[in-house]
Design a protein around this motif. Structure first.
Motif, PDB file in Angstrom:
ATOM      1  N   ALA A 120      75.573   0.747  75.694  1.00 24.80           N
ATOM      2  CA  ALA A 120      76.610   0.350  74.737  1.00 24.80           C
ATOM      3  C   ALA A 120      77.977   0.323  75.408  1.00 24.80           C
ATOM      4  O   ALA A 120      78.806  -0.558  75.129  1.00 24.80           O
ATOM      5  CB  ALA A 120      76.616   1.307  73.548  1.00 24.80           C
ATOM      6  N   ASP A 165      71.015   4.723  75.698  1.00 24.44           N
ATOM      7  CA  ASP A 165      71.601   3.745  74.773  1.00 24.44           C
ATOM      8  C   ASP A 165      73.127   3.780  74.834  1.00 24.44           C
ATOM      9  O   ASP A 165      73.788   2.742  74.703  1.00 24.44           O
ATOM     10  CB  ASP A 165      71.138   4.010  73.343  1.00 24.44           C
ATOM     11  N   THR A 166      73.680   4.970  75.046  1.00 23.85           N
ATOM     12  CA  THR A 166      75.135   5.112  75.134  1.00 23.85           C
ATOM     13  C   THR A 166      75.675   4.427  76.374  1.00 23.85           C
ATOM     14  O   THR A 166      76.703   3.735  76.325  1.00 23.85           O
ATOM     15  CB  THR A 166      75.528   6.599  75.137  1.00 23.85           C
ATOM     16  N   ASP A 211      78.225  -2.803  77.546  1.00 23.61           N
ATOM     17  CA  ASP A 211      78.383  -3.981  76.684  1.00 23.61           C
ATOM     18  C   ASP A 211      79.816  -4.121  76.179  1.00 23.61           C
ATOM     19  O   ASP A 211      80.290  -5.230  75.917  1.00 23.61           O
ATOM     20  CB  ASP A 211      77.436  -3.904  75.492  1.00 23.61           C
ATOM     21  N   ARG A 212      80.534  -2.998  76.048  1.00 27.81           N
ATOM     22  CA  ARG A 212      81.915  -3.017  75.579  1.00 27.81           C
ATOM     23  C   ARG A 212      82.918  -3.249  76.712  1.00 27.81           C
ATOM     24  O   ARG A 212      84.116  -3.249  76.475  1.00 27.81           O
ATOM     25  CB  ARG A 212      82.251  -1.694  74.882  1.00 27.81           C
ATOM     26  N   PRO A 235      75.899   6.039  71.002  1.00 32.90           N
ATOM     27  CA  PRO A 235      76.621   4.765  70.986  1.00 32.90           C
ATOM     28  C   PRO A 235      77.744   4.705  69.960  1.00 32.90           C
ATOM     29  O   PRO A 235      78.813   4.135  70.230  1.00 32.90           O
ATOM     30  CB  PRO A 235      75.520   3.744  70.670  1.00 32.90           C
TER      31      PRO A 235
END
Length: 332
Positions: free
Chosen positions: A42, A38-39, A45-46, A284
């Motif tokens: 994330a 998930d990290t 996505d950033r 995240p």
């Protein structure tokens, strides 16, 4: 997200990359695979599209997790994947090995764990005194010709070692330890990289969490956490560094309406020659401060004030030397 184009490679990198040493678990108290994946998602996505890993991070575990995360995320062509080569391990003991045979073995193992057919930046993790640098460089240049890697980098190399390496292959990057508290590369490694157009991928940007602003005098570390052997985290030095963090945090709030974590990262990515600063995260939410690092800069007067705080608070500074694996002696 701000970006930099590497001078010696057709690769654009974000000013902040994701460091995945902690995700591997070894020397960081274990790992949570779901949270780690998930990290990675994330981060991407950033706009944190550079993912830095290494085989030795968890003895393959970090690369495996990164590989799973990328398989689920897709869009491989938009991601700059950096990993390393040149460290062997047995029963938890790490040794340097940059021989061509080791490199050939490691690239195949890394590609398999990462689930990809090429690595964007392939970095020699530590200099190996038992193997001529030109020999290591030639082996990596061959991998470039085969399309298995796009660009060559090194890590923890001195200017002299980089110069010897570059006789056989062009260097796109060097990955040194660099942060507000660990500045040993200034004047030597950093100057050489700037002069030669070698982009620095700075690791330890938050000095193993010290510059996050979240640690207190009663913070404890357990298990195999590497901070148990880091002199910075032992009293009375720990207290000195925490006082520096407190004052830097106050200064960041007063001057920029930011916190110390933002100040530390902004200071680093603005340093000459720094292409990317690696942000280590395992959850995240640890990426939440990233946005506030972008879009501003630290002026000269504030740099002087920051240096004054460091001098006043830290009478006995120490570097990251404790992390180095045993050196190999050059053979005749």
């Amino acid at each position: 997200m701000e970006h930099t184009r590497l001078a010696h490679a057709d690769i654009e990198v974000p000013k902040i990359g994701l460091g995945t040493w902690a995700i591997g678990g070894w020397m960081w108290g274990g790992t949570d695979e779901r949270a780690a994946i998930d990290t990675v998602h994330a981060a991407l996505d950033r706009g944190i599209t550079l993912i830095d890993t290494a085989p030795v991070y968890g003895f393959g575990r970090s690369e495996e997790i990164v590989g799973k995360a990328l398989a689920q995320y897709g869009r491989r062509d938009r991601i700059v994947l950096a990993t390393k080569v040149g460290l062997a391990w047995q029963d938890g003991r790490v040794s340097r090995d940059s021989s061509p045979a080791r490199i050939r073995q490691e690239i195949e193992d890394s590609l398999r764990r990462l689930g990809t057919d090429y690595v964007d930046i392939y970095q020699v993790h530590w200099p190996d005194g038992a193997v001529p640098f030109e020999e290591t460089a030639a082996a990596l240049e061959a991998l470039c010709a085969e399309g298995k890697i796009r660009a060559i980098g090194v890590s923890n190399y001195s200017p002299e070692q980089m110069a010897a390496f570059a006789k056989a292959a062009p260097l796109a990057t060097n990955q040194p330890p660099y942060n507000l508290f660990e500045r040993e590369i200034e004047g030597g490694v950093a100057d050489y990289c700037v002069q030669q157009g070698i982009g620095m991928i700075a690791y330890g940007a938050l000095c193993r969490g010290l510059l996050s602003g979240r640690m207190q005098a009663d913070t404890r570390f357990t298990g195999d956490d590497l901070r148990l052997s880091d002199p910075k985290f032992q009293m009375p030095r720990f207290g000195h560094y925490l006082e520096a963090v407190r004052r830097l945090d106050a200064y960041a709030q007063e001057q920029y309406d930011r916190r110390v974590i933002h100040l530390a990262l902004r200071w680093l990515i603005d340093q000459p020659g720094v292409a990317t600063a690696l942000w280590g995260a395992r959850r995240p939410d640890q990426l939440d401060p990233v946005d506030a690092v972008m879009g501003w800069s630290i002026d000269v007067a504030d740099r002087v004030a920051i240096d004054a705080i460091l001098r006043e608070c830290i009478p006995d500074s120490v570097g990251p030397e404790f992390m180095a694996p045993p050196e190999n002696v050059a053979t005749a």
